[in-house]
Each structure stands twice: as structure tokens, then as C-alpha cells.
Write a protein that holds these residues in place. Structure first.
Motif, PDB file in Angstrom:
ATOM      1  N   ARG A  27       0.848  -1.192   0.000  1.00 31.71           N
ATOM      2  CA  ARG A  27       0.000   0.000   0.000  1.00 31.71           C
ATOM      3  C   ARG A  27       0.888   1.249   0.000  1.00 31.71           C
ATOM      4  O   ARG A  27       1.797   1.367   0.836  1.00 31.71           O
ATOM      5  CB  ARG A  27      -0.886  -0.004   1.228  1.00 31.71           C
ATOM      6  CG  ARG A  27      -1.834   1.182   1.304  1.00 31.71           C
ATOM      7  CD  ARG A  27      -2.641   1.128   2.585  1.00 31.71           C
ATOM      8  NE  ARG A  27      -3.446  -0.085   2.635  1.00 31.71           N
ATOM      9  CZ  ARG A  27      -4.164  -0.437   3.692  1.00 31.71           C
ATOM     10  NH1 ARG A  27      -4.151   0.325   4.782  1.00 31.71           N
ATOM     11  NH2 ARG A  27      -4.865  -1.554   3.671  1.00 31.71           N
TER      12      ARG A  27
ATOM     13  N   PRO B 191       2.361   4.838   0.783  1.00 36.94           N
ATOM     14  CA  PRO B 191       2.240   5.666   1.996  1.00 36.94           C
ATOM     15  C   PRO B 191       1.408   6.907   1.732  1.00 36.94           C
ATOM     16  O   PRO B 191       1.349   7.424   0.606  1.00 36.94           O
ATOM     17  CB  PRO B 191       3.691   6.008   2.328  1.00 36.94           C
ATOM     18  CG  PRO B 191       4.403   5.947   1.004  1.00 36.94           C
ATOM     19  CD  PRO B 191       3.733   4.849   0.241  1.00 36.94           C
ATOM     20  N   ARG B 192       0.764   7.365   2.775  1.00 36.58           N
ATOM     21  CA  ARG B 192      -0.022   8.597   2.645  1.00 36.58           C
ATOM     22  C   ARG B 192       0.896   9.815   2.664  1.00 36.58           C
ATOM     23  O   ARG B 192       1.890   9.848   3.388  1.00 36.58           O
ATOM     24  CB  ARG B 192      -1.043   8.680   3.769  1.00 36.58           C
ATOM     25  CG  ARG B 192      -2.152   7.660   3.657  1.00 36.58           C
ATOM     26  CD  ARG B 192      -3.245   7.907   4.658  1.00 36.58           C
ATOM     27  NE  ARG B 192      -2.777   7.777   6.030  1.00 36.58           N
ATOM     28  CZ  ARG B 192      -3.542   7.964   7.102  1.00 36.58           C
ATOM     29  NH1 ARG B 192      -4.797   8.315   6.950  1.00 36.58           N
ATOM     30  NH2 ARG B 192      -3.042   7.812   8.312  1.00 36.58           N
ATOM     31  N   LEU B 193       0.525  10.799   1.897  1.00 38.53           N
ATOM     32  CA  LEU B 193       1.300  12.035   1.862  1.00 38.53           C
ATOM     33  C   LEU B 193       1.085  12.813   3.153  1.00 38.53           C
ATOM     34  O   LEU B 193       0.009  12.726   3.777  1.00 38.53           O
ATOM     35  CB  LEU B 193       0.880  12.874   0.661  1.00 38.53           C
ATOM     36  CG  LEU B 193       1.146  12.244  -0.720  1.00 38.53           C
ATOM     37  CD1 LEU B 193       0.584  13.144  -1.815  1.00 38.53           C
ATOM     38  CD2 LEU B 193       2.634  12.022  -0.926  1.00 38.53           C
TER      39      LEU B 193
ATOM     40  N   ILE C 193       0.111  15.710   5.678  1.00 41.71           N
ATOM     41  CA  ILE C 193      -0.974  16.698   5.629  1.00 41.71           C
ATOM     42  C   ILE C 193      -0.388  18.094   5.641  1.00 41.71           C
ATOM     43  O   ILE C 193       0.413  18.453   6.513  1.00 41.71           O
ATOM     44  CB  ILE C 193      -1.924  16.497   6.817  1.00 41.71           C
ATOM     45  CG1 ILE C 193      -2.520  15.081   6.773  1.00 41.71           C
ATOM     46  CG2 ILE C 193      -3.041  17.535   6.811  1.00 41.71           C
ATOM     47  CD1 ILE C 193      -3.366  14.752   7.967  1.00 41.71           C
TER      48      ILE C 193
ATOM     49  N   TRP D 281      -9.418  14.038   6.583  1.00 40.57           N
ATOM     50  CA  TRP D 281     -10.534  13.090   6.507  1.00 40.57           C
ATOM     51  C   TRP D 281     -10.686  12.386   7.845  1.00 40.57           C
ATOM     52  O   TRP D 281      -9.747  11.779   8.350  1.00 40.57           O
ATOM     53  CB  TRP D 281     -10.277  12.071   5.403  1.00 40.57           C
ATOM     54  CG  TRP D 281     -11.455  11.155   5.191  1.00 40.57           C
ATOM     55  CD1 TRP D 281     -11.671   9.980   5.781  1.00 40.57           C
ATOM     56  CD2 TRP D 281     -12.572  11.408   4.347  1.00 40.57           C
ATOM     57  NE1 TRP D 281     -12.863   9.442   5.372  1.00 40.57           N
ATOM     58  CE2 TRP D 281     -13.449  10.298   4.479  1.00 40.57           C
ATOM     59  CE3 TRP D 281     -12.933  12.450   3.500  1.00 40.57           C
ATOM     60  CZ2 TRP D 281     -14.640  10.203   3.780  1.00 40.57           C
ATOM     61  CZ3 TRP D 281     -14.112  12.348   2.804  1.00 40.57           C
ATOM     62  CH2 TRP D 281     -14.958  11.250   2.944  1.00 40.57           C
TER      63      TRP D 281
ATOM     64  N   ASN E 208     -12.131   9.558  10.310  1.00 37.16           N
ATOM     65  CA  ASN E 208     -12.641   8.193  10.391  1.00 37.16           C
ATOM     66  C   ASN E 208     -13.022   7.910  11.834  1.00 37.16           C
ATOM     67  O   ASN E 208     -12.167   7.487  12.630  1.00 37.16           O
ATOM     68  CB  ASN E 208     -11.598   7.176   9.915  1.00 37.16           C
ATOM     69  CG  ASN E 208     -11.323   7.297   8.425  1.00 37.16           C
ATOM     70  OD1 ASN E 208     -12.238   7.339   7.623  1.00 37.16           O
ATOM     71  ND2 ASN E 208     -10.059   7.376   8.081  1.00 37.16           N
TER      72      ASN E 208
END
Length: 433
Positions: free
Chosen positions: A223, A225-227, A229, A236, A238
Motif C-alpha cells: 500500500r 504511503p499517505r502524503l 498533511i 478526513w 474516520n
């Protein structure tokens, strides 16, 4: 695109028909298959033909015939397996009768091609084969002759070419032999015999389960990696959903007691229960009050229970006092025929639970009306005595307020003053006046 059970049996039965002419086998095969399934069936035959140990000599000839004739109704250039037939015809390690048969298949596709050889069976073709009457052209000649009919090879990536094939030959087992055959080990130097049972079972399993694409690589795709913020960027959310499990303690509980109570209640509707049975019902309802909701008693069945087993009726109604259906039970109790048992049930209920005043008033009115309407004097006198005793019990236990029913009860006592119990009730009313 694995074959179905019916397709596997059909294909296998055709391959084993070595005594039936080729044209009849092909005709039967084409009539029974679904045209949309010709591609996976042809791919399965191709896979079996690529490994020379999978099929017997006669089976290989039948497989070649089916594979070629499946596309015979179309132009030869539409046959995707022409290159396969050229390679088979030029395979010097193959039997000459197989190479000759493939050459005849290729020649039969032309305008002047003869198909007489297809009227023979596979067994007869091999038996009557004469290599002296056949010429075997070189690969270059065949490629030049059928160059316009050979499909260009589809592009395959190096990863697909490295996939593991479905059929891996055992290098220690000669062609057409079974390593598990007893003759393979017991007679050194002798030619091993074919183990038909094991080979047939393996062939059926491959036809039913193999995939024509083989076993490819399993590529790991991690998967990304998320950038991070950025400032001013919306995040977002959750929200966590932490659901707490609630254990059902009644699950898998013993339901035999509930079944026993239902059976006894069903018997109680038909007649008086034995003392031991009556005691069992009372004890079970006392130990588990919720059983009353599963005992099978409906409001319309209450009169039968009251007349046959009044004590059980009292216990059931006491447990149902907070039920939404209790009003239906009271309505049935008020409207049923007056009797000693019904008065006993109502009398016991008045001392066990708090009954609605309207219900008690309606029941007393019904009792008085029943006494007035009965024609049999003996039964009338008996019923009046019961009602008077019942009313005296209600008055002394302060279940009813005499003022609410004074005029109605006084008129009842005067009408039946000849009866001793009615006179006694009248005197009791005077003392409370």
C-alpha cells in the motif's frame, strides 16, 4: 477457464473412442458442445498435446482431429493452431504415423484436400499405417506453404513466460508409462506397462481443474504511503466504531422445561391434571415466570383452562398481569359462562394481584344477570348461593367498594331473599350503609 463436469466427461469419452471413425467423433463432439465454449475446450486439448506423456497414441490422433476440425467450418486462416500443427508435423521425435496424420489434416483444409482418412478409426489408422507412402517435408517448406495461415504469436511478457506450467513431466518415467505400475519395478529390463487407472484419474482431474494460463507469480503490491498533511488541508475523519459485544446468556439454554410446560398446558385444556402434574406446572412457572409467554395459552383457550384446572389458570393470569394481552384475557373471563371455577379464579386473583375496578364491576354484573336469567330453580338457587358467598368475600376483603354496587346488589338480595345466603348478604349491606 476450467471445464465443467459435463464438458470433462464429454472430452474424455471422445478421446477414448479409438474404435470409432474420426469424422463421427468430431461430429458428435461439435453437436454436443456449446460453441461459446470451444476456446477453453481447445485450450485444454492443446495443453494435453504439449506433454507427450499425457495421452496415448490413439488419443493424441483424436485430439489433433478435434482441434483441427473444430475450426474447419471457418477459413483455414482463422484456425489459431496452424503453427502447432506445423511443429507437430516436423517433430522428429514423434511417431511417423502421428506426423503423417497431422500433415493430412493440414492438407484437408485446402480446396482439393481429401478427408477419406477421417473415415478410419484411430486404432485402424495406426494399424494400417504405411510410412513408405508418405513424404515428410521440411519445416521451411511447410512454413512457406502455410505462411498466410499462421497467426502471429501474441506478445507475452517475460513474467508470463516464466509462469509454472500446469503439467510437469517426470523425467524418470518413460513416455506412456506409469511409475506406480508393479511391472515397472518387478521386471528389470522389461517394457513397463501402462497404468490405465491412475493415468485416467489424473487426466480427468487435470481436465476438470487445470487452468490454461499456468501458475503465475504472486506480485506483492504494498500500500502506498499517505502524503503528509499540509497546513490548511482538510483532514478526513474516520470515527472509531467500538461496538461492545453483548452475550446472550439464554443461548444454548435447556429448553426441555419449556417443552414440558407446553405439553402439560395442552393436557390441562382437555381435562384435570394429576396432582403431581399440576404441581410441576406451578413450580416451573414460579421458577421461570417467562415460561408463561411460551406455554401455548391463547386468550380464546382460557375458559377451558379455568373449568378444568382453575389453580393453573390463576397462576398463569398472575404471571401475565403485566402483559400487553392481559386485557384480552380479562375480556374472555368476563364473558364466559359463570361457574364455581370461574368465581374461584376471580376470587383468588383479587387477593393475588390488583385487578382493574371496571373488570370486577363487569364480572359482578355478569354474575347477577346469570342468576336472574336461569330457568332451572334448583340451579338458580345453587348459583345464587355461590354468588352471595363470593360477594361477601369481596366485601369483607375490601376488594370492592359497596357504594359503587349498592343499589344493584341490594335489588339482587331482595329478589332472592328467600335464600339464606342472600338474606345474610342483605344484612351485611345494611351494616355498611
Amino acid at each position: 477457464m476450467a471445464l465443467s463436469f459435463e464438458e470433462t466427461n464429454l472430452l474424455y469419452s471422445q478421446l477414448r473412442s479409438e474404435q470409432i471413425p474420426f469424422d463421427e467423433i468430431v461430429t458428435e463432439f461439435l453437436n454436443k458442445i456449446n460453441r461459446s465454449r470451444s476456446s477453453p475446450l481447445s485450450a485444454s486439448l492443446l495443453l494435453l498435446l504439449q506433454n507427450k506423456k499425457m495421452l496415448k497414441s490413439t488419443e493424441r490422433l483424436i485430439a489433433f482431429a478435434i482441434l483441427y476440425q473444430t475450426y474447419s467450418s471457418q477459413p483455414t486462416s482463422a484456425n489459431p493452431y496452424v503453427a502447432l500443427f506445423i511443429n507437430a508435423a516436423c517433430d522428429e521425435d514423434a511417431e511417423k504415423y502421428e506426423r503423417a496424420f497431422v500433415l493430412q489434416l493440414l492438407a484437408s483444409g485446402g480446396s482439393g484436400g481429401s478427408k477419406e482418412f477421417l473415415k478410419q478409426s484411430a486404432a485402424n489408422y495406426i494399424k494400417l499405417f504405411d510410412p513408405s507412402v508418405h513424404a515428410f517435408p521440411s519445416r521451411e517448406q511447410l512454413q512457406h506453404q502455410y505462411s498466410d495461415k499462421v497467426h502471429p504469436e501474441a506478445h507475452n511478457s517475460i513474467f508470463k513466460n516464466d509462469s509454472l506450467k500446469n503439467i510437469v513431466p517426470d523425467p524418470d518415467v518413460p513416455r506412456g508409462c506409469d511409475a506406480n505400475s508393479p511391472e515397472f519395478d518387478l521386471q528389470p529390463g522389461a517394457k513397463p506397462k501402462l497404468g490405465s487407472g491412475d493415468r485416467d484419474e489424473a487426466l480427468l482431474g487435470l481436465l476438470a481443474n487445470l487452468s490454461t494460463e499456468g501458475i503465475g507469480h504472486q506480485w506483492i503490491r504494498p500500500r502506498p504511503p499517505r502524503l503528509p498533511i499540509q497546513d490548511g488541508e482538510l483532514v478526513w475523519l474516520n470515527p472509531d466504531s467500538n461496538h461492545e459485544l453483548v452475550w446472550d446468556h439464554g443461548m444454548c439454554a435447556d429448553t426441555s422445561k419449556g417443552a414440558a410446560v407446553r405439553d402439560l398446558i395442552a393436557k390441562a385444556l382437555k381435562g384435570p391434571l394429576a396432582p403431581a402434574q399440576q404441581e410441576q406446572v406451578l413450580v416451573e412457572l414460579t421458577n421461570d415466570p417467562k415460561l408463561v409467554y411460551h406455554c401455548g395459552l391463547a386468550p380464546r383457550k382460557l375458559p377451558e383452562l379455568v373449568e378444568n384446572n382453575p389453580l393453573i389458570a390463576v397462576e398463569v393470569l398472575t404471571k401475565l398481569i403485566n402483559s400487553p394481552e392481559i386485557a384480552d384475557y380479562f375480556t374472555v373471563l368476563v364473558n364466559m359462562d359463570m361457574s364455581l371455577h370461574s368465581m374461584e379464579v376471580v376470587n383468588r386473583l383479587t387477593t393475588a394481584v390488583e385487578l382493574p375496578k371496571e373488570f370486577v364491576r363487569m364480572y359482578i354484573t355478569n354474575c347477577i344477570s346469570s342468576c336472574e336469567n336461569i330457568k332451572d330453580k334448583y340451579m338458580q338457587n345453587r348459583l345464587v348461593r355461590l354468588v352471595c358467598v363470593f360477594l361477601q368475600s369481596l366485601i369483607r376483603n375490601r376488594i370492592i367498594d359497596v357504594k359503587d354496587l349498592f343499589i344493584e346488589v341490594q335489588a339482587f338480595c331482595i329478589e332472592f331473599s328467600r335464600i339464606r345466603e342472600a338474606a345474610a348478604l342483605f344484612r351485611l349491606l345494611k351494616t355498611l350503609e
